[in-house]
Design a protein around this motif. Structure first.
Motif, short mmCIF file in Angstrom:
data_model
loop_
_atom_site.label_atom_id
_atom_site.label_comp_id
_atom_site.label_asym_id
_atom_site.label_seq_id
_atom_site.Cartn_x
_atom_site.Cartn_y
_atom_site.Cartn_z
N ALA A 169 0.85 -1.20 0.00
CA ALA A 169 0.00 0.00 0.00
C ALA A 169 0.88 1.24 0.00
O ALA A 169 2.07 1.18 0.32
N HIS A 170 0.26 2.35 -0.33
CA HIS A 170 0.98 3.62 -0.26
C HIS A 170 1.03 4.14 1.17
O HIS A 170 1.96 4.86 1.52
N CYS A 171 0.04 3.78 1.98
CA CYS A 171 -0.03 4.35 3.33
C CYS A 171 -0.75 3.40 4.27
O CYS A 171 -1.75 2.78 3.90
N LEU A 172 -0.23 3.29 5.50
CA LEU A 172 -0.88 2.52 6.57
C LEU A 172 -1.36 3.49 7.63
O LEU A 172 -0.59 4.31 8.14
N ILE A 173 -2.65 3.41 7.98
CA ILE A 173 -3.22 4.22 9.05
C ILE A 173 -3.52 3.29 10.22
O ILE A 173 -4.31 2.35 10.08
N VAL A 174 -2.91 3.55 11.36
CA VAL A 174 -3.13 2.73 12.56
C VAL A 174 -4.27 3.35 13.35
O VAL A 174 -4.14 4.43 13.92
N ALA A 175 -5.42 2.65 13.35
CA ALA A 175 -6.63 3.16 14.00
C ALA A 175 -7.22 2.11 14.93
O ALA A 175 -8.43 2.06 15.13
N ASP A 176 -6.34 1.28 15.51
CA ASP A 176 -6.83 0.18 16.34
C ASP A 176 -6.68 0.45 17.83
O ASP A 176 -6.64 -0.48 18.63
N GLY A 177 -6.63 1.73 18.22
CA GLY A 177 -6.48 2.06 19.63
C GLY A 177 -5.07 1.83 20.10
O GLY A 177 -4.15 1.62 19.30
N GLY A 178 -4.88 1.84 21.41
CA GLY A 178 -3.54 1.70 21.94
C GLY A 178 -3.24 0.35 22.53
O GLY A 178 -2.17 0.14 23.09
#
Length: 427
Positions: free
Chosen positions: A172-181
């Protein structure tokens, strides 16, 4: 050449790690604002259109989120608010007080010519509304699947995806981490979060009181820690159910959890007082330790942290998810600009621009939430007298009250406009 050129060897443009409220909202916003962008969501829980119920039946024990007025505007732009509002309880008034002292301040939506200062919405209902909309878009889902690792690649990132016992790779061009901490992905990728413990726990439950809440949210600061009661239940009838956030130290939490419900209600009565009459019922209790978590540098080439993965706040001021939403819209705005310019969404300049625009908002919001806890955490007489005077002054000074209300309502800061040029609320 653009990032969507035929020579592009990436499987997708953006991978979102986590399909919870933050990840799903980001996916929907990207589908609306940048329809040419290929978006894939990786979620550890299975997803099926068959699992969506034909009708929603609210549960007494449902966990909920406080949405500021500014968040309502975001959901309106996403075309989601009309459905979401079917089970959104308005907050028409906010009452902030210091238990056992004279200091208090009050906010009323009518003063600001608004229908409400905010809303309380069940998390499950919000999730169902998002899923219904997402299933009608081109967003791709990998579920159940978990992102376990990532390595930089020529065009962005190469992500290892675990499905059962099998490991596959997505480029992918970009990974967005949106799974909390809590997943540990943030730390696996080398981000360094800063944790500040409050030595307190949040107990979350729904409660019933003998008096109606009257669509009023109560922020109550006590010598044992802050608590909040938010109107919950019906969107149109001022009922008797409220969502409770109760701050307790380790010993108190252990004592309260061991009590029968009748004793829990009595302990709560003693801490909160009688502004809502008698506490007659308390539902299922959830709890978690309270920590202020921030990541000073939440972006790097091809990767960005959002939501609780980037910042987790004390819940009593109800700012966490609203701050996350504003950040998501800022990121969407930058991705749309990147698409218009033919640039990759993982371009470090694009992600740094997002960080620069969002940073003042999260710094101010973190400071606002943290200072409330620190100021009201002192029991020393001079400090208590000063904060009482501050609350009274806030109640009497229209200018100061407007600033306080603006923060509480989540208005201000940048957000994407789905149809039309990007703007700021300040314009």
């Amino acid at each position: 050449m653009t990032h969507s050129d035929t020579s592009d060897t990436c499987d997708t443009d953006v991978i979102i790690a986590g399909g919870g409220l933050a990840g799903a909202t980001l996916a929907l916003a990207l589908a609306r604002a940048v329809p040419g962008l290929r978006v894939t969501v990786a979620e550890v829980f299975p997803l099926s259109a068959d699992a969506l119920p034909a009708s929603y039946q609210p549960s007494y024990d449902a966990r909920s989120t406080a949405l500021a007025w500014g968040s309502r505007m975001i959901f309106e732009e996403l075309g989601l608010w009309q459905r979401l509002s079917e089970h959104a309880t308005p907050i028409k008034r906010i009452h902030v007080s210091d238990r056992g002292r004279f200091g208090a301040t009050r906010l009323d939506a009518s003063t600001f010519r608004q229908q409400a200062l905010g809303y309380v919405v069940d998390n499950r209902w919000m999730g169902l509304c998002l899923m219904r909309e997402l299933l009608a878009t081109d967003v791709q889902w990998q579920a159940p699947a978990e992102i376990v690792d990532m390595t930089p690649s020529e065009q962005g990132v190469s992500v290892n995806l675990k499905t059962g016992d099998a490991i596959s790779t997505l480029k992918a061009h970009c990974l967005i981490v949106a799974d909390g901490g809590r997943s540990g992905l943030r730390e696996k990728l080398g981000f360094q979060p800063d944790h500040h413990g409050y030595n307190q726990n949040a107990l979350i439950a729904n409660v019933t009181t003998s008096d109606s809440h009257g669509f009023t949210a109560f922020e109550r600061f006590t010598d044992a820690g802050p608590m909040a009661l938010l109107p919950h239940g019906s969107p149109s009838r001022a009922g008797h159910q409220s969502a409770l956030v109760w701050t307790l130290n380790d010993q108190e939490l252990e004592e309260v959890l061991a009590m029968p419900d009748s004793d829990k209600c009595r302990r709560l009565q003693d801490r909160f007082g009688w502004r809502l009459g008698r506490f007659t019922r308390i539902g299922e209790c959830n709890h978690y330790p309270l920590t202020l978590t921030t990541v000073d540098e939440p972006v790097r080439p091809g990767v960005a942290l959002v939501g609780n993965a980037a910042h987790a706040l004390h819940p009593v001021a109800g700012q966490g998810f609203n701050l996350a939403l504003r950040g998501l819209m800022t990121l969407v705005e930058q991705f749309r600009l990147a698409a218009e310019q033919g640039r990759s969404p993982g371009d470090f300049q694009i992600l740094r621009r997002y960080q620069a625009l969002h940073r003042p908002d999260w710094q101010q919001t973190v400071q606002f939430s943290d200072s409330l806890i620190r100021i009201f955490g002192h029991s020393l007489a001079p400090v208590a007298a000063a904060r009482d005077a501050g609350l009274v002054g806030l109640d009497l000074l229209p200018g100061a009250k407007r600033l306080f209300a603006r923060k509480a309502m989540g208005t201000g800061g940048r957000r994407a406009v789905i149809n039309g040029p990007a703007t700021s609320d300040k314009e």
